[in-house]
Write an enzyme that holds these catalytic residues in place. Structure first.
Site, PDB file in Angstrom:
ATOM      1  N   PRO A 224       0.855  -1.217   0.065  1.00 46.60           N
ATOM      2  CA  PRO A 224       0.090  -0.197   0.048  1.00 46.60           C
ATOM      3  C   PRO A 224       0.813   1.451  -0.096  1.00 46.60           C
ATOM      4  CG  PRO A 224      -0.780  -1.644   1.562  1.00 46.60           C
ATOM      5  CD  PRO A 224       0.449  -1.969   1.156  1.00 46.60           C
ATOM      6  N   CYS A 225       0.516   2.261  -0.684  1.00 44.77           N
ATOM      7  CA  CYS A 225       1.185   3.329  -0.804  1.00 44.77           C
ATOM      8  C   CYS A 225       0.675   4.355   0.398  1.00 44.77           C
ATOM      9  CB  CYS A 225       0.823   4.296  -2.236  1.00 44.77           C
ATOM     10  SG  CYS A 225       1.249   3.391  -3.535  1.00 44.77           S
ATOM     11  N   LEU A 226      -0.767   4.509   0.581  1.00 40.31           N
ATOM     12  CA  LEU A 226      -1.150   4.977   2.029  1.00 40.31           C
ATOM     13  C   LEU A 226      -0.619   4.171   3.054  1.00 40.31           C
ATOM     14  CD1 LEU A 226      -3.081   6.817   3.483  1.00 40.31           C
ATOM     15  CD2 LEU A 226      -4.885   5.163   3.104  1.00 40.31           C
TER      16      LEU A 226
END
Length: 332
Positions: A224-226
């Site tokens: 995940p980037c978040l």
């Protein structure tokens, strides 16, 4: 531009010549403001006000040391953001996104990636003061295969319409935020926990949700980037801080910020608060080499003001989507 060191020497020597603390304080304020305007560093009203308050305090002191501190520390350090970091503060969402791209083009560095491709990259801090003030839509930022893709992405984040694909794609933000699964099988609805905590103590510093699962994400090719979302109610308004480890500035950032502010509105409605400012932090705010031509062209459009033709109010955007759907349905 006069260097920070020379400014410090100039003001400090003036203190010794005039023997007037009041005059020196006025000079520190003047030089500080001038340096802020002329330097390439980003400043904030809050920090400049802090400088003024500190120099006012200096006027009431008898020690020459305070003059030296004001000259070398306040002017040179206290409000400056390093030139390699993007700092943007804007009133509305399209304006903030555009400004972040311009700053990336100015301060970004070429960095290699794990995808065998170069990128232009910089850390970014983006503040949207009024995230729901119109216009909210930037048509150029909708990179989802269709005009309606922005609405689908919001539903993916808040309603989990793609959670059935988790086994195939690895994760969705809704799955991690609303149904965070521990190794022992326990499932935690982090957003519901955040809502409950804010209802109980609106000023808590503990209302946050995470996505990272080290037992899975350290080994996957597409984690995940978040990373984390932090919430707090200040003066009756829910503020939200979002932290991204990685963010495609051109193809993802606008849609991310749009969907996350919709999540902010959702949580605000559940805790009985208005929507406050939105803070977006990206450790790696980047554009891949294959998109550099498009990126540079778009930055020129932003600088010329032409890109504002792509801004739309929400109701205008929804009308566009509706008309397009009608055309497509008739074609069938």
């Amino acid at each position: 531009m006069v260097s920070t060191l020379r400014l410090g020497v100039y003001v400090h020597s003036s203190y010794k010549k005039t023997s007037s603390k009041l005059l020196t304080c006025r000079m520190v304020q003047f030089v500080s403001s001038r340096y802020a305007r002329e330097s390439n560093h980003v400043t904030s009203d809050t920090s400049i006000n802090l400088t003024i308050n500190l120099t006012k305090g200096l006027c009431n002191q008898d020690l020459e040391l305070y003059s030296l501190i004001a000259c070398y520390y306040i002017i040179g350090t206290i409000w400056m953001v390093p030139s390699l970091v993007i700092y943007v503060r804007a009133r509305i969402l399209p304006e903030a996104w555009e400004a972040s791209l311009v700053k990336l083009s100015e301060v970004g560095k070429v960095v290699y990636t794990e995808y065998n491709e170069k990128s232009i990259d910089a850390p970014a801090v983006i503040v949207v003061e009024e995230p729901f003030t119109e216009p909210r839509i930037h048509l150029k930022g909708i990179v989802a295969g269709s005009l309606k893709g922005l609405l689908d992405y919001v539903d993916e984040v808040i309603k989990g319409i793609h959670d059935n694909l988790v086994d195939k794609v690895g994760y969705t933000y809704h799955e991690r935020l609303f149904t965070y699964r521990l190794p022992n099988g326990e499932v935690i609805n982090q957003i519901q926990k955040v809502i409950e905590k804010l209802r109980k103590t609106s000023y808590t510093r503990r209302a946050q949700a995470i996505t990272w699962q080290p037992w899975k994400d350290l080994e996957t090719e597409h984690p995940p980037c978040l990373q984390r979302i932090w919430f707090r109610v200040i003066d009756g308004k829910l503020v939200m801080h979002v932290h991204m480890r990685s963010n495609d500035a051109l193809k993802a950032a606008y849609m991310n910020m749009y969907a996350f502010t919709e999540l902010q509105k959702y949580v605000a409605s559940k805790v009985g608060a208005e929507v406050g400012y939105y803070l977006h932090i990206a450790d790696s705010y980047h554009v891949y080499e294959k998109d550099w031509k498009w990126f540079n062209s778009f930055v020129e459009q932003i600088k010329s003001g032409y890109s504002r033709n792509r801004w739309r109010k929400t109701h205008e955007y929804l009308e566009m989507v509706s008309k397009l759907e009608n055309i497509e349905s008739k074609a069938l």
